[in-house]
Design an enzyme around this catalytic site. Sequence first.
Site, PDB file in Angstrom:
ATOM      1  N   ASN A 206       0.843  -1.191   0.000  1.00 56.29           N
ATOM      2  CA  ASN A 206       0.000   0.000   0.000  1.00 56.29           C
ATOM      3  C   ASN A 206       0.882   1.245   0.000  1.00 56.29           C
ATOM      4  O   ASN A 206       2.109   1.144  -0.002  1.00 56.29           O
ATOM      5  CB  ASN A 206      -0.978  -0.021   1.177  1.00 56.29           C
ATOM      6  CG  ASN A 206      -0.256  -0.002   2.512  1.00 56.29           C
ATOM      7  OD1 ASN A 206       0.397   0.969   2.852  1.00 56.29           O
ATOM      8  ND2 ASN A 206      -0.361  -1.106   3.254  1.00 56.29           N
ATOM      9  N   ASP A 275      -5.091  -5.989   5.150  1.00 55.83           N
ATOM     10  CA  ASP A 275      -6.201  -6.754   5.735  1.00 55.83           C
ATOM     11  C   ASP A 275      -6.274  -8.151   5.116  1.00 55.83           C
ATOM     12  O   ASP A 275      -6.860  -9.051   5.688  1.00 55.83           O
ATOM     13  CB  ASP A 275      -7.522  -6.021   5.496  1.00 55.83           C
ATOM     14  CG  ASP A 275      -7.633  -4.805   6.404  1.00 55.83           C
ATOM     15  OD1 ASP A 275      -7.182  -4.894   7.566  1.00 55.83           O
ATOM     16  OD2 ASP A 275      -8.139  -3.758   5.949  1.00 55.83           O
ATOM     17  N   LYS A 285       8.833 -17.551  -9.014  1.00 60.66           N
ATOM     18  CA  LYS A 285       8.173 -16.479  -9.757  1.00 60.66           C
ATOM     19  C   LYS A 285       7.028 -17.037 -10.595  1.00 60.66           C
ATOM     20  O   LYS A 285       7.227 -18.039 -11.309  1.00 60.66           O
ATOM     21  CB  LYS A 285       9.198 -15.794 -10.659  1.00 60.66           C
ATOM     22  CG  LYS A 285       8.639 -14.632 -11.429  1.00 60.66           C
ATOM     23  CD  LYS A 285       9.697 -13.962 -12.289  1.00 60.66           C
ATOM     24  CE  LYS A 285       9.061 -12.879 -13.124  1.00 60.66           C
ATOM     25  NZ  LYS A 285       9.971 -12.319 -14.108  1.00 60.66           N
ATOM     26  N   PRO A 305      -4.186 -11.306  10.540  1.00 58.17           N
ATOM     27  CA  PRO A 305      -4.605 -11.080  11.929  1.00 58.17           C
ATOM     28  C   PRO A 305      -4.798  -9.589  12.191  1.00 58.17           C
ATOM     29  O   PRO A 305      -4.054  -8.766  11.644  1.00 58.17           O
ATOM     30  CB  PRO A 305      -3.432 -11.627  12.754  1.00 58.17           C
ATOM     31  CG  PRO A 305      -2.271 -11.653  11.827  1.00 58.17           C
ATOM     32  CD  PRO A 305      -2.812 -11.816  10.444  1.00 58.17           C
ATOM     33  N   ASP A 306      -5.782  -9.233  13.011  1.00 62.58           N
ATOM     34  CA  ASP A 306      -5.995  -7.833  13.391  1.00 62.58           C
ATOM     35  C   ASP A 306      -5.132  -7.545  14.623  1.00 62.58           C
ATOM     36  O   ASP A 306      -5.506  -7.875  15.752  1.00 62.58           O
ATOM     37  CB  ASP A 306      -7.478  -7.565  13.676  1.00 62.58           C
ATOM     38  CG  ASP A 306      -7.741  -6.083  13.868  1.00 62.58           C
ATOM     39  OD1 ASP A 306      -6.835  -5.384  14.366  1.00 62.58           O
ATOM     40  OD2 ASP A 306      -8.836  -5.617  13.520  1.00 62.58           O
ATOM     41  N   ILE A 307      -3.973  -6.955  14.389  1.00 63.53           N
ATOM     42  CA  ILE A 307      -2.985  -6.763  15.464  1.00 63.53           C
ATOM     43  C   ILE A 307      -3.516  -5.787  16.513  1.00 63.53           C
ATOM     44  O   ILE A 307      -3.381  -6.011  17.712  1.00 63.53           O
ATOM     45  CB  ILE A 307      -1.648  -6.239  14.895  1.00 63.53           C
ATOM     46  CG1 ILE A 307      -1.218  -7.074  13.688  1.00 63.53           C
ATOM     47  CG2 ILE A 307      -0.559  -6.254  15.954  1.00 63.53           C
ATOM     48  CD1 ILE A 307      -0.106  -6.461  12.860  1.00 63.53           C
ATOM     49  N   PHE A 323      -4.868   4.160  14.371  1.00 65.04           N
ATOM     50  CA  PHE A 323      -5.093   5.127  13.299  1.00 65.04           C
ATOM     51  C   PHE A 323      -6.141   4.531  12.361  1.00 65.04           C
ATOM     52  O   PHE A 323      -6.296   3.306  12.303  1.00 65.04           O
ATOM     53  CB  PHE A 323      -3.802   5.387  12.513  1.00 65.04           C
ATOM     54  CG  PHE A 323      -2.998   6.539  13.044  1.00 65.04           C
ATOM     55  CD1 PHE A 323      -2.310   6.423  14.243  1.00 65.04           C
ATOM     56  CD2 PHE A 323      -2.916   7.736  12.343  1.00 65.04           C
ATOM     57  CE1 PHE A 323      -1.569   7.478  14.735  1.00 65.04           C
ATOM     58  CE2 PHE A 323      -2.170   8.801  12.825  1.00 65.04           C
ATOM     59  CZ  PHE A 323      -1.499   8.679  14.025  1.00 65.04           C
ATOM     60  N   LYS A 337     -14.977   1.677  13.828  1.00 66.75           N
ATOM     61  CA  LYS A 337     -13.697   0.971  13.980  1.00 66.75           C
ATOM     62  C   LYS A 337     -13.239   0.984  15.430  1.00 66.75           C
ATOM     63  O   LYS A 337     -12.767  -0.020  15.964  1.00 66.75           O
ATOM     64  CB  LYS A 337     -12.648   1.667  13.100  1.00 66.75           C
ATOM     65  CG  LYS A 337     -11.618   0.729  12.548  1.00 66.75           C
ATOM     66  CD  LYS A 337     -10.832   1.361  11.429  1.00 66.75           C
ATOM     67  CE  LYS A 337     -11.383   1.056  10.066  1.00 66.75           C
ATOM     68  NZ  LYS A 337     -10.661   1.655   8.967  1.00 66.75           N
ATOM     69  N   LYS A 341     -12.480  -2.331  17.607  1.00 70.78           N
ATOM     70  CA  LYS A 341     -11.116  -2.695  18.015  1.00 70.78           C
ATOM     71  C   LYS A 341     -10.924  -2.518  19.518  1.00 70.78           C
ATOM     72  O   LYS A 341     -10.126  -3.215  20.123  1.00 70.78           O
ATOM     73  CB  LYS A 341     -10.097  -1.855  17.254  1.00 70.78           C
ATOM     74  CG  LYS A 341     -10.302  -1.915  15.738  1.00 70.78           C
ATOM     75  CD  LYS A 341      -9.041  -2.186  14.999  1.00 70.78           C
ATOM     76  CE  LYS A 341      -9.269  -2.247  13.501  1.00 70.78           C
ATOM     77  NZ  LYS A 341      -8.210  -2.897  12.775  1.00 70.78           N
TER      78      LYS A 341
HETATM   79  O1  PMT Z   1       2.834   6.313   6.373  1.00 74.07           O
HETATM   80  P1  PMT Z   1       2.310   7.609   5.794  1.00 74.07           P
HETATM   81  O2  PMT Z   1       2.600   7.736   4.320  1.00 74.07           O
HETATM   82  O3  PMT Z   1       2.771   8.800   6.593  1.00 74.07           O
HETATM   83  O4  PMT Z   1       0.706   7.576   5.903  1.00 74.07           O
HETATM   84  C1  PMT Z   1       0.114   7.603   7.158  1.00 74.07           C
HETATM   85  C2  PMT Z   1      -1.124   6.707   7.224  1.00 74.07           C
HETATM   86  C3  PMT Z   1      -2.222   7.290   6.353  1.00 74.07           C
HETATM   87  C4  PMT Z   1      -0.791   5.276   6.785  1.00 74.07           C
HETATM   88  C5  PMT Z   1      -1.535   6.686   8.748  1.00 74.07           C
HETATM   89  O5  PMT Z   1      -1.832   7.989   9.167  1.00 74.07           O
HETATM   90  C6  PMT Z   1      -2.739   5.791   8.974  1.00 74.07           C
HETATM   91  O6  PMT Z   1      -3.881   6.179   8.823  1.00 74.07           O
HETATM   92  N1  PMT Z   1      -2.474   4.520   9.388  1.00 74.07           N
HETATM   93  C7  PMT Z   1      -3.499   3.484   9.542  1.00 74.07           C
HETATM   94  C8  PMT Z   1      -3.876   2.997   8.185  1.00 74.07           C
HETATM   95  C9  PMT Z   1      -4.801   1.812   8.234  1.00 74.07           C
HETATM   96  O7  PMT Z   1      -4.369   0.733   7.949  1.00 74.07           O
HETATM   97  O8  PMT Z   1      -5.988   2.024   8.692  1.00 74.07           O
HETATM   98  P2  PMT Z   1      -7.050   0.827   8.868  1.00 74.07           P
HETATM   99  O9  PMT Z   1      -8.329   1.545   8.981  1.00 74.07           O
HETATM  100  O10 PMT Z   1      -6.926  -0.201   7.805  1.00 74.07           O
HETATM  101  O11 PMT Z   1      -6.657   0.166  10.247  1.00 74.07           O
HETATM  102  C10 PMT Z   1      -7.088   0.677  11.498  1.00 74.07           C
HETATM  103  C11 PMT Z   1      -6.064   0.377  12.578  1.00 74.07           C
HETATM  104  O12 PMT Z   1      -5.923  -1.051  12.747  1.00 74.07           O
HETATM  105  C12 PMT Z   1      -4.673   0.895  12.316  1.00 74.07           C
HETATM  106  O13 PMT Z   1      -4.143   1.357  13.548  1.00 74.07           O
HETATM  107  C13 PMT Z   1      -3.907  -0.324  11.820  1.00 74.07           C
HETATM  108  O14 PMT Z   1      -2.518  -0.255  12.167  1.00 74.07           O
HETATM  109  C14 PMT Z   1      -4.586  -1.452  12.590  1.00 74.07           C
HETATM  110  N2  PMT Z   1      -4.609  -2.744  11.878  1.00 74.07           N
HETATM  111  C15 PMT Z   1      -5.244  -2.879  10.682  1.00 74.07           C
HETATM  112  C16 PMT Z   1      -5.303  -4.126  10.079  1.00 74.07           C
HETATM  113  C17 PMT Z   1      -4.663  -5.224  10.719  1.00 74.07           C
HETATM  114  N3  PMT Z   1      -4.675  -6.415  10.148  1.00 74.07           N
HETATM  115  N4  PMT Z   1      -4.047  -5.049  11.890  1.00 74.07           N
HETATM  116  C18 PMT Z   1      -4.003  -3.845  12.488  1.00 74.07           C
HETATM  117  O15 PMT Z   1      -3.426  -3.692  13.572  1.00 74.07           O
END
Ligand code: PMT
Length: 401
Positions: A206, A275, A285, A305-307, A323, A337, A341
């Site tokens: 991403n 995700d 390859k 896994p959702d960490i 975030f 969210k 979480k």
């Molecule tokens: O790195 P930059 O270029 O500076 O950009 C910053 C950013 C936009 C990436 C950052 O500000 C941000 O928003 N990070 C979270 C992005 C994200 O994955 O959001 P999400 O809505 O998919 O996930 C929500 C939260 O769950 C996040 O804290 C993520 O770390 C966590 N997560 C998500 C999926 C997963 N399998 N495990 C997780 O822990």
Amino acid sequence: MPARILVGVTGGIAAYKVPELVRLLRRAGHSVRCVTTAAAEAFVTPLVLQTLSGEPVRSRLLDPGEEGQIDHIALADWADLYLVAPTTANCLAKLSHGLADDMVSTVALATRAPLLLAPAMNVNMWAHPATRENVSRLRERGASFVGPEVGELACGWEGEGRMSEPAAIAAAAELALGTRSLAGECVLVTAGGTRERVDAVRFLGNRSSGKMGYAVAAEAARRGADVVLVSAPSHLATPAGVRRVDVESAAEMRAAVLRELRDASIVVKAAAVADFRPSAPAQRKLKKEDLPEGAGLSLDLERTPDILAEVCRAEGERVVVGFAAESHDVVEAAQRKLARKGCDLLVANDISSPATGFDADENQVVFVWPGGQVEELPVLPKSGVAAQLFDRVEKLREARH
Ligand code: PMT
């Protein structure tokens, strides 16, 4: 809080402003010592600096008399902050390449204190690609800059190159010194975008650059915390005072986070974690020749896994911040969210604008709280978002103690 500030003075006309800077730093309660290059003495006398700082000035390396008073390594160790004002183009080049052939550059190489630079030079020297490269290299290594400002230059040119005024430099010094408000805390930060292996050469990734998470880690270190940064691939330099653990995939990030979690009192998950990942990545390859002529390829994906959710469920008294990258209905999506979480605070960013969010230097975020309250922040540099975040986190920690 009073600190020990070492001021390095190099040979530019702006050196005439340094006595005023020393006076302001002393008036703010700091101990100040000065080191100079030989050229600096053409613009400001050691006696003026000595009188205003109340300390002897060091200018010559390997001088038995001067080294006998306080040697240059002891000076480098003494400093809480090393501030070089003015920083000439020549000095920038030396610092960026790690040269150590005078007192100012030698101390810069030896000190572990944060480095704050106040450049001053001709507009064309500042704009020269060599200087631009030196500035970026120093920034990547964690040096902070104040100025230069745009204005009339002593050389007769007009443009960017004027050293900032002493009051602005003194304010930047306060910022660079940081606080000790997170001393004793152990902060675990995740950053960057994970990569999920498709085959021997390809991955699903991403657009996360790591800038937001690295700014969070830098701010926590600036506030005196022990900081561990679990980082997905990123080209950024590790912030000063931060221990970095490199990972690639969501599974590796989970393993590293769970390993570090026991000691963490604050967790901030700024990483963009995949995700989904290919359920059966190929060892070799994948080749189009192995498929029927014109056929497409479908990838079977499984959930990662959702960490964050796992961290929130883990035992222990810690503050957990997530975030959320959202492209629409930012607040509503973030509220859902947060509930799913279970974290203490969710920082939602709208990633629909190229000027903020992914890979940008600035971000616009909304703090979403479990009680349903939201706080919208203006567009800020990512370092500013990190500072606002820790102001809130510190209050949460205080409330729990
Ligand atoms: O790195 P930059 O270029 O500076 O950009 C910053 C950013 C936009 C990436 C950052 O500000 C941000 O928003 N990070 C979270 C992005 C994200 O994955 O959001 P999400 O809505 O998919 O996930 C929500 C939260 O769950 C996040 O804290 C993520 O770390 C966590 N997560 C998500 C999926 C997963 N399998 N495990 C997780 O822990």
